[in-house]
Enzyme design. Structure first.
Site, PDB file in Angstrom:
ATOM      1  N   LEU A  72      -5.801  -4.567   5.419  1.00 19.14           N
ATOM      2  CA  LEU A  72      -6.452  -5.873   5.301  1.00 19.14           C
ATOM      3  C   LEU A  72      -5.486  -6.934   5.816  1.00 19.14           C
ATOM      4  CD1 LEU A  72      -8.270  -6.003   1.829  1.00 19.14           C
ATOM      5  CD2 LEU A  72      -9.311  -6.431   4.043  1.00 19.14           C
ATOM      6  N   ASP A  73      -5.998  -7.931   6.524  1.00 16.47           N
ATOM      7  CA  ASP A  73      -5.153  -9.029   7.009  1.00 16.47           C
ATOM      8  C   ASP A  73      -4.477  -9.727   5.831  1.00 16.47           C
ATOM      9  OD1 ASP A  73      -5.899  -8.554   9.603  1.00 16.47           O
ATOM     10  OD2 ASP A  73      -7.470 -10.074   9.637  1.00 16.47           O
ATOM     11  N   PRO A  74      -3.298 -10.327   6.050  1.00 19.66           N
ATOM     12  CA  PRO A  74      -2.585 -11.016   4.965  1.00 19.66           C
ATOM     13  C   PRO A  74      -3.439 -12.059   4.232  1.00 19.66           C
ATOM     14  CG  PRO A  74      -1.145 -10.775   6.840  1.00 19.66           C
ATOM     15  CD  PRO A  74      -2.507 -10.309   7.293  1.00 19.66           C
TER      16      PRO A  74
END
Length: 301
Positions: A37-39
């Site tokens: 998952l993206d930050p």
């Protein structure tokens, strides 16, 4: 510890950060997550512990559901609001026209992975190249968007629920919808709500897991109470049970003749969950219909 914890990844953490922090909380080295998952994204991140790490590839391949907020009128280099704004345009499209455009992004579609991603080209991560200002050609990949439900429209923001296959970049989907709408677009927020049978409502934050481990959880739970057995996430594969006396053969990862099952009627070629006569989960086996044998695919002993 062997099993899977449904972790709620909070904004500001990378998926790698979550794994690193869990290693410290649980005092366990063998840990792996099941889908980056993206930050800035939040939501469900199943994390596998111990022998359950062998199931990571199976869980990563599952389809996923997201709640995404698309911001029309802004194009950025990262395709989300964390990036550098490249262009701002007036949003003139109406809801009806926008809905028709969004419908066109369902089904099997081609998607070019973004430069700001962990994909590798010639051994180098695209995001590392992007940070150096280097852009390389990326091949379009076929993905499947099973459905997009528009939950709310408050121009220029559009909230959508997206059910999609592995490998789908929601940032890129937002970017492409904005481009098709003629005004540009990027992702404002992202919440992963479902993946591999895990739901956001049942996910546990790192602080919650730490309290459980330290014995300060207000609900009095133990870590076993939130640890999901590996076999429970593999229920799509039919269950088969070996006859008594086949334990040694199974433990050694041997090929099991079909005649050594307790029941062998109705078994179809493909992957099955193998159990011994005592009900112990052994692993995933693949049935060879021609040779009438079961071969180990992935052992979980």
């Amino acid at each position: 510890m062997d099993g899977i914890i449904n972790v709620y990844k909070e904004a500001g953490f990378t998926s790698f950060d979550v794994v690193a922090k869990l290693r410290g909380i649980l005092k366990q080295k063998k840990i792996g997550h099941t889908g980056t998952l993206d930050p800035d994204a939040q939501g469900v991140l199943p994390v596998c512990l111990g022998r359950a790490t062998k199931a990571c590839d199976y869980l990563t391949a599952k389809d996923k559901t997201y709640r995404a907020v698309l911001r029309l009128g802004i194009t950025t280099d990262t395709q989300d609001m964390s990036g550098r704004i490249l262009k701002e345009e007036d949003v003139k499209i109406g809801r009806t026209a926008l809905e028709e455009i969004i419908k066109g992004f369902t089904g099997k579609i081609s998607q070019v992975p973004p430069m700001y991603s962990a994909l590798k080209v010639d051994g180098r991560k695209l995001c590392d190249l992007a940070r150096k200002g280097i852009e390389v050609e990326r091949k379009a990949r076929e993905i499947t968007v099973y459905s997009i439900e528009i939950l709310e429209v408050d121009m220029p923001l559009v909230t959508m629920q997206v059910h999609c296959s592995k490998g789908t970049y929601i940032r890129t989907l937002c970017h492409d919808i904005g481009k098709a709408a003629g005004c540009g677009g990027c992702m404002e927020r992202l919440l992963r709500t479902k993946t591999a049978g895990f739901c956001v409502e049942d996910a546990h934050r790192l602080s919650e897991i730490e309290a459980i481990v330290n014995g300060t959880d207000k609900k009095g739970r133990r870590i076993e109470d939130i640890l999901v057995p590996t076999e429970r996430v593999l229920t799509e594969y039919p269950k088969i049970t070996a006859e008594k006396g086949a334990e040694k053969l199974l433990e050694n990862g041997g090929i099991l003749p079909l005649s050594r099952l307790q029941e062998n009627g109705g078994i179809l070629p493909g992957i099955c969950r193998m159990y011994d006569a005592s009900g112990r989960f052994i692993g995933l086996y693949c049935y060879d219909g021609k040779k009438q044998v079961l071969k180990p695919e992935k052992m979980f002993l």
